[in-house]
Scaffold this motif. Structure first.
Motif, short mmCIF file in Angstrom:
data_model
loop_
_atom_site.label_atom_id
_atom_site.label_comp_id
_atom_site.label_asym_id
_atom_site.label_seq_id
_atom_site.Cartn_x
_atom_site.Cartn_y
_atom_site.Cartn_z
N GLY A 100 7.56 -67.87 -18.29
CA GLY A 100 7.17 -68.80 -18.69
C GLY A 100 8.19 -69.71 -17.39
O GLY A 100 6.98 -71.05 -17.35
N ASN A 151 -2.03 -73.62 -20.38
CA ASN A 151 -1.65 -75.12 -19.92
C ASN A 151 -1.09 -76.06 -19.82
O ASN A 151 0.40 -76.78 -19.44
N HIS A 168 8.66 -69.18 -14.36
CA HIS A 168 6.81 -68.83 -13.25
C HIS A 168 6.66 -69.32 -13.10
O HIS A 168 6.57 -70.67 -12.45
N TYR A 169 5.95 -69.94 -14.25
CA TYR A 169 4.27 -70.71 -14.19
C TYR A 169 4.78 -72.14 -13.72
O TYR A 169 4.09 -73.10 -13.78
N GLY A 170 6.29 -72.87 -14.86
CA GLY A 170 5.76 -73.88 -14.69
C GLY A 170 6.73 -74.15 -13.18
O GLY A 170 6.77 -75.61 -13.57
N GLU A 197 5.73 -73.22 -10.34
CA GLU A 197 4.91 -73.07 -9.90
C GLU A 197 3.96 -74.38 -10.27
O GLU A 197 3.21 -75.58 -9.02
N ARG A 198 3.11 -74.97 -11.64
CA ARG A 198 3.12 -75.95 -11.70
C ARG A 198 4.09 -77.67 -10.62
O ARG A 198 3.45 -78.35 -10.83
N TRP A 238 2.37 -75.00 -21.72
CA TRP A 238 3.35 -73.55 -21.28
C TRP A 238 3.67 -74.40 -20.34
O TRP A 238 4.73 -75.20 -20.10
N SER A 239 2.75 -74.37 -19.33
CA SER A 239 3.46 -74.56 -18.00
C SER A 239 3.62 -75.56 -17.45
O SER A 239 4.50 -76.04 -16.72
N GLU A 240 2.89 -76.53 -18.07
CA GLU A 240 3.60 -77.95 -18.21
C GLU A 240 4.71 -78.96 -18.74
O GLU A 240 5.62 -79.33 -17.79
#
Length: 434
Positions: free
Chosen positions: A144, A109, A146-148, A150-151, A111-113
């Motif tokens: 790293g 959480n 990718h999820y950022g 999407e966030r 890291w994506s933030e």
């Protein structure tokens, strides 16, 4: 300029220092009690968690090295049981035992933030189509980003590296607006676009490029921006600390904002380990403040940079770091002169008549170190008269000698003969036996 989390990104320095100290003390406490390596290291230095009363006390703590992670391979540096680890990444292990990093759900959480924060800092937004050409897998770059993304709420295309013509087709058909990859791969893409007859300014919607995972120069930025028709910014991270999203350049392009509410940066003298004042160049060291699975205390990155404390006009208050100019362990010492590949790159691109592809080959003849710089020339120049090539070779040799302070053999090579990279570019072959 837009910020993802203004409360923390523009936090007053005094308030930020208070938050850092609170988090540092918690981190040291947990590391001491939950990680055998840290407890032993602190005891050997005669330090206990209670000794950390100020941020200055950080300097009392021992450094953490990549070798420490290798010595505790695979899970010995984890501060939580394996049952709480929900993701594992690792290095390739090409130069020794791999370094293994783990993440709890809270770590992911965080890291994506941070990656969402980094993407906004770099100029991306919810409305963007982000083509993520960093490699997916054990390398932290792909997942790293990718999820950022999407966030953030952007549309992310997980192309990973390779299949370059297909990537360009996707870029054109899907309306990619933000490209993320290594800078050397961005240049390779530009080259392939040219072969495909695609003009980025007319045929694509690219407006922003977020490039990292290898050192690159200001000249290379200009080259990428010119060839791809976008605004190129630098991102920094390393898997031991969290992955991409440790620091990010904003559109002012005057250094990368370090997200200091999660990481404390230091610059040290790589020879003595002494902490250097802000503004002085040296080795970058990071301490993590919020990681659960793998807390890192004074991790020596081997990356060379400089901290900048002037407030940025974008409004963010965190310290910035200069783009990485090289690594202490990649630094070449040739006849007593320190040489970074990025310095050579900068000289070559300043000359402006050559392609941004080169290779440094170092060898030892008798007792003398010799440096050869292979430089790729363009199709047009290569087919030109010999005299012009000789003039170019002479010009490069003179500029290298003037700027770096050493002589070098310059070899001009045919177009497209230097190996291209879809990841980190290999710039140096060191044949010397020490």
């Amino acid at each position: 300029m837009k910020q993802w989390n203004e409360k923390y990104e523009s936090m007053p320095r005094e308030e930020l220092a208070g938050l850092q100290l609170e988090r540092l003390r918690q981190t040291v406490e947990r590391a001491f009690h939950d990680v055998d390596h840290y407890r032993r290291a602190m005891q050997e230095h005669g330090i206990e968690p209670g000794d950390i009363q100020s941020l200055k006390d950080l300097e009392k703590l021992p450094f953490t090295l990549k070798q420490d992670l290798r010595d505790n391979y695979p899970y010995g540096m984890f501060a939580v049981p394996l049952s709480e680890i929900v993701r594992i990444h690792s290095s390739s292990g090409t130069t020794g035992k791999p370094t293994v990093v783990g993440y709890t759900r809270n770590d992911l959480n965080t890291w994506s933030e941070l990656m969402a924060r980094a993407l906004v800092c770099g100029g991306a937004g919810r409305e963007d189509v982000i083509q993520n050409s960093y490699g997916y897998g054990l390398f932290t770059g792909g997942l790293g980003v990718h999820y950022g993304a999407e966030r953030l709420g952007a549309s992310v295309i997980p192309t990973s590296g390779g299949n370059t013509k297909r990537q360009i087709m996707i870029m054109k058909d899907y309306g990619t607006t933000v490209l993320t990859c290594t800078p050397s791969y961005a240049l390779f893409m530009a080259e392939v676009m040219d072969e495909m007859g695609i003009d980025p300014r007319k045929d694509l919607k690219l407006r922003c490029g977020i490039f990292g995972a290898e050192p690159w120069s200001e000249n290379m930025r200009r080259e990428i921006e010119d060839k791809l028709g976008l605004s190129a910014v630098d991102i920094y991270g390393l898997s031991e600390i969290i992955g991409p999203g440790v620091a990010m350049e904003c559109q002012e392009k005057h250094g990368l904002h370090i997200f200091e509410d999660h990481f404390i940066p230091e610059i040290i003298d790589p020879e003595t380990g002494e902490t250097l004042p802000i503004g002085q160049a040296g080795e970058l060291v990071f301490t993590s403040l919020t990681k659960e699975a793998l807390p890192m205390i004074r991790y020596r990155t081997r990356d060379v940079s400089r901290l900048i404390e002037d407030r940025c006009s974008c409004g963010r208050t965190h310290l910035r770091m200069e783009r990485i100019s090289g690594r202490t362990d990649d630094m070449l010492i040739i006849r007593g002169v320190n040489v970074f590949p990025s310095q050579v790159e900068s000289v070559l691109l300043d000359i402006g008549e050559i392609e941004p592809h080169y290779m440094l080959i170092v060898d030892r003849i008798g007792t003398l170190d010799v440096l050869e710089i292979q430089v790729e020339v363009s199709d047009a120049l290569f087919s030109d008269e010999i005299r012009r090539l000789e003039q170019l070779e002479k010009k490069i040799r003179k500029e290298v000698e003037t700027t770096l302070g050493i002589s070098a053999k310059i070899t001009l090579v045919e177009p497209k003969t230097i190996a291209r990279s879809e990841g980190k570019a290999k710039r140096v072959i060191d044949k010397r036996k020490f």
